[in-house]
Design an enzyme around this catalytic site. Sequence first.
Site, PDB file in Angstrom:
ATOM      1  N   SER A  10      78.601  -4.440 -27.264  1.00 28.15           N
ATOM      2  CA  SER A  10      79.880  -4.803 -27.499  1.00 28.15           C
ATOM      3  C   SER A  10      79.742  -5.955 -28.512  1.00 28.15           C
ATOM      4  O   SER A  10      79.280  -6.774 -28.373  1.00 28.15           O
ATOM      5  CB  SER A  10      80.589  -5.570 -26.341  1.00 28.15           C
ATOM      6  OG  SER A  10      81.696  -6.033 -26.745  1.00 28.15           O
ATOM      7  N   HIS A  35      80.463  -0.434 -28.868  1.00 19.66           N
ATOM      8  CA  HIS A  35      81.665  -0.756 -27.979  1.00 19.66           C
ATOM      9  C   HIS A  35      82.618  -1.734 -28.647  1.00 19.66           C
ATOM     10  O   HIS A  35      82.187  -2.771 -29.368  1.00 19.66           O
ATOM     11  CB  HIS A  35      81.167  -1.395 -26.518  1.00 19.66           C
ATOM     12  CG  HIS A  35      82.378  -1.416 -25.612  1.00 19.66           C
ATOM     13  ND1 HIS A  35      82.962  -0.422 -25.108  1.00 19.66           N
ATOM     14  CD2 HIS A  35      83.087  -2.625 -25.357  1.00 19.66           C
ATOM     15  CE1 HIS A  35      83.968  -1.032 -24.370  1.00 19.66           C
ATOM     16  NE2 HIS A  35      83.797  -2.321 -24.424  1.00 19.66           N
ATOM     17  N   ASP A  37      86.134  -3.894 -28.547  1.00 15.42           N
ATOM     18  CA  ASP A  37      87.053  -4.454 -27.979  1.00 15.42           C
ATOM     19  C   ASP A  37      88.317  -5.056 -28.653  1.00 15.42           C
ATOM     20  O   ASP A  37      88.210  -5.908 -29.631  1.00 15.42           O
ATOM     21  CB  ASP A  37      86.455  -5.864 -27.008  1.00 15.42           C
ATOM     22  CG  ASP A  37      85.304  -5.323 -25.859  1.00 15.42           C
ATOM     23  OD1 ASP A  37      85.747  -4.546 -25.110  1.00 15.42           O
ATOM     24  OD2 ASP A  37      84.251  -6.131 -25.884  1.00 15.42           O
ATOM     25  N   MET A  39      92.001  -6.636 -28.476  1.00  9.45           N
ATOM     26  CA  MET A  39      92.779  -7.327 -27.479  1.00  9.45           C
ATOM     27  C   MET A  39      93.927  -7.919 -28.434  1.00  9.45           C
ATOM     28  O   MET A  39      93.938  -8.167 -29.555  1.00  9.45           O
ATOM     29  CB  MET A  39      92.187  -8.655 -27.020  1.00  9.45           C
ATOM     30  CG  MET A  39      90.687  -8.176 -26.390  1.00  9.45           C
ATOM     31  SD  MET A  39      89.979  -9.737 -25.595  1.00  9.45           S
ATOM     32  CE  MET A  39      88.182  -8.951 -25.066  1.00  9.45           C
ATOM     33  N   HIS A  68      87.867   0.126 -26.815  1.00  9.17           N
ATOM     34  CA  HIS A  68      88.510  -0.195 -25.641  1.00  9.17           C
ATOM     35  C   HIS A  68      89.498  -1.221 -25.922  1.00  9.17           C
ATOM     36  O   HIS A  68      89.648  -2.050 -26.305  1.00  9.17           O
ATOM     37  CB  HIS A  68      87.366  -0.985 -24.703  1.00  9.17           C
ATOM     38  CG  HIS A  68      87.669  -1.531 -23.592  1.00  9.17           C
ATOM     39  ND1 HIS A  68      87.096  -2.751 -22.954  1.00  9.17           N
ATOM     40  CD2 HIS A  68      89.001  -1.325 -22.778  1.00  9.17           C
ATOM     41  CE1 HIS A  68      87.623  -2.962 -21.869  1.00  9.17           C
ATOM     42  NE2 HIS A  68      88.757  -2.348 -21.454  1.00  9.17           N
ATOM     43  N   MET A  70      92.687  -2.943 -25.064  1.00  9.07           N
ATOM     44  CA  MET A  70      93.212  -4.039 -24.112  1.00  9.07           C
ATOM     45  C   MET A  70      94.715  -4.522 -24.696  1.00  9.07           C
ATOM     46  O   MET A  70      94.730  -5.680 -24.956  1.00  9.07           O
ATOM     47  CB  MET A  70      92.292  -5.335 -23.722  1.00  9.07           C
ATOM     48  CG  MET A  70      90.952  -4.711 -22.801  1.00  9.07           C
ATOM     49  SD  MET A  70      89.697  -5.994 -23.042  1.00  9.07           S
ATOM     50  CE  MET A  70      89.057  -5.246 -24.499  1.00  9.07           C
ATOM     51  N   MET A 139      85.850  -2.166 -15.240  1.00  8.83           N
ATOM     52  CA  MET A 139      85.746  -3.461 -15.545  1.00  8.83           C
ATOM     53  C   MET A 139      84.763  -4.462 -14.443  1.00  8.83           C
ATOM     54  O   MET A 139      85.782  -4.396 -13.428  1.00  8.83           O
ATOM     55  CB  MET A 139      87.177  -4.282 -15.989  1.00  8.83           C
ATOM     56  CG  MET A 139      87.628  -3.778 -17.506  1.00  8.83           C
ATOM     57  SD  MET A 139      86.702  -4.000 -18.682  1.00  8.83           S
ATOM     58  CE  MET A 139      86.314  -5.651 -18.824  1.00  8.83           C
ATOM     59  N   ASP A 175      81.599  -2.501 -17.699  1.00 11.61           N
ATOM     60  CA  ASP A 175      81.897  -3.558 -18.776  1.00 11.61           C
ATOM     61  C   ASP A 175      82.002  -4.923 -18.217  1.00 11.61           C
ATOM     62  O   ASP A 175      83.058  -5.105 -17.602  1.00 11.61           O
ATOM     63  CB  ASP A 175      82.925  -3.071 -19.568  1.00 11.61           C
ATOM     64  CG  ASP A 175      83.377  -3.790 -20.845  1.00 11.61           C
ATOM     65  OD1 ASP A 175      82.663  -4.898 -21.072  1.00 11.61           O
ATOM     66  OD2 ASP A 175      84.476  -3.555 -21.686  1.00 11.61           O
TER      67      ASP A 175
HETATM   68  C1  DX5 Z   1      85.566  -8.057 -21.907  1.00 10.21           C
HETATM   69  C2  DX5 Z   1      85.135  -6.914 -22.992  1.00 10.21           C
HETATM   70  C3  DX5 Z   1      83.929  -6.663 -22.736  1.00 10.21           C
HETATM   71  C4  DX5 Z   1      82.923  -8.023 -23.139  1.00 10.21           C
HETATM   72  C5  DX5 Z   1      81.664  -7.863 -22.390  1.00 10.21           C
HETATM   73  O1  DX5 Z   1      86.968  -7.927 -21.926  1.00 10.21           O
HETATM   74  O2  DX5 Z   1      85.848  -6.006 -22.578  1.00 10.21           O
HETATM   75  O3  DX5 Z   1      83.458  -5.522 -23.725  1.00 10.21           O
HETATM   76  O4  DX5 Z   1      82.513  -7.830 -24.491  1.00 10.21           O
HETATM   77  O5  DX5 Z   1      80.985  -8.800 -22.635  1.00 10.21           O
HETATM   78  P1  DX5 Z   1      79.574  -9.577 -21.752  1.00 10.21           P
HETATM   79  O6  DX5 Z   1      78.545  -8.308 -21.621  1.00 10.21           O
HETATM   80  O7  DX5 Z   1      79.120 -10.602 -22.548  1.00 10.21           O
HETATM   81  O8  DX5 Z   1      80.386  -9.750 -20.652  1.00 10.21           O
HETATM   82 ZN    ZN Z   2      85.346  -3.974 -23.445  1.00 10.42          ZN
END
Ligand code: DX5
Ligand code: ZN
Length: 222
Positions: A10, A35, A37, A39, A68, A70, A139, A175
Amino acid sequence: MSRDILIAPSILSADFARLGEEVRAIDAAGGDWIHVDVMDGHFVPNITIGPGVVAALRPHTKKPLDVHLMIAPVDPYIEAFAKAGADVITVHAEAGPHLDRSLQLVRSLGRKAGVSLTPSTHESAIAHVFDRLDLVLVMTVNPGFGGQAFIPAMTEKIARLRDMIGERNIRLEVDGGVNPETAALCAAAGADVLVAGNAVFSGGRYRENIAAIRTSATKASR
Ligand code: DX5
Ligand code: ZN
């Protein structure tokens, strides 16, 4: 049986000032998917990047971009992420009232469709959309931040989803809080794509970190 395990670093844990270089580095270090993320400060209490950054990263790797989302609402932005070069587009089951429509939209754009469940959402929420899915993302922390602790109760959810998926060609991804130790728990429960942020990027030894997660998960894979 041991299934093939994919590792998806990620980039949330990468140096955002050098994202292109970081993507090339995790690709070279053996990451299978990248990956990403996304947000929005509304669905989750943090803000990261949008489709412009995904498009800018696209030339830096040939590996699948695992995006991903969010964000809520999500439907108005799916096409922009598809055009930006996302290969897998994952939406949250909690992001809107019409999950089936969101998944149809992702596939209509020629992309692989994923659905993600936050820790408190029961797996039955997706019982009627399996025909629309290429991936289920469990998650294992509350989404929003990297570096959180894995929630142990999620291993039971992973195992139930593995049974629900059955013989279908659907990947089961986890994740949050994934490291060599928790990766083994997830793989034993039936996960076959492991996202990891901190566990890959911390200490800078990307190749060793990815290999450690892969080895541990492969040994435990059910
Ligand atoms: C959290 C993200 C993850 C995050 C995971 O909301 O969706 O992808 O980057 O990070 P680690 O592996 O550090 O928990
Ligand atoms: Zn993620």
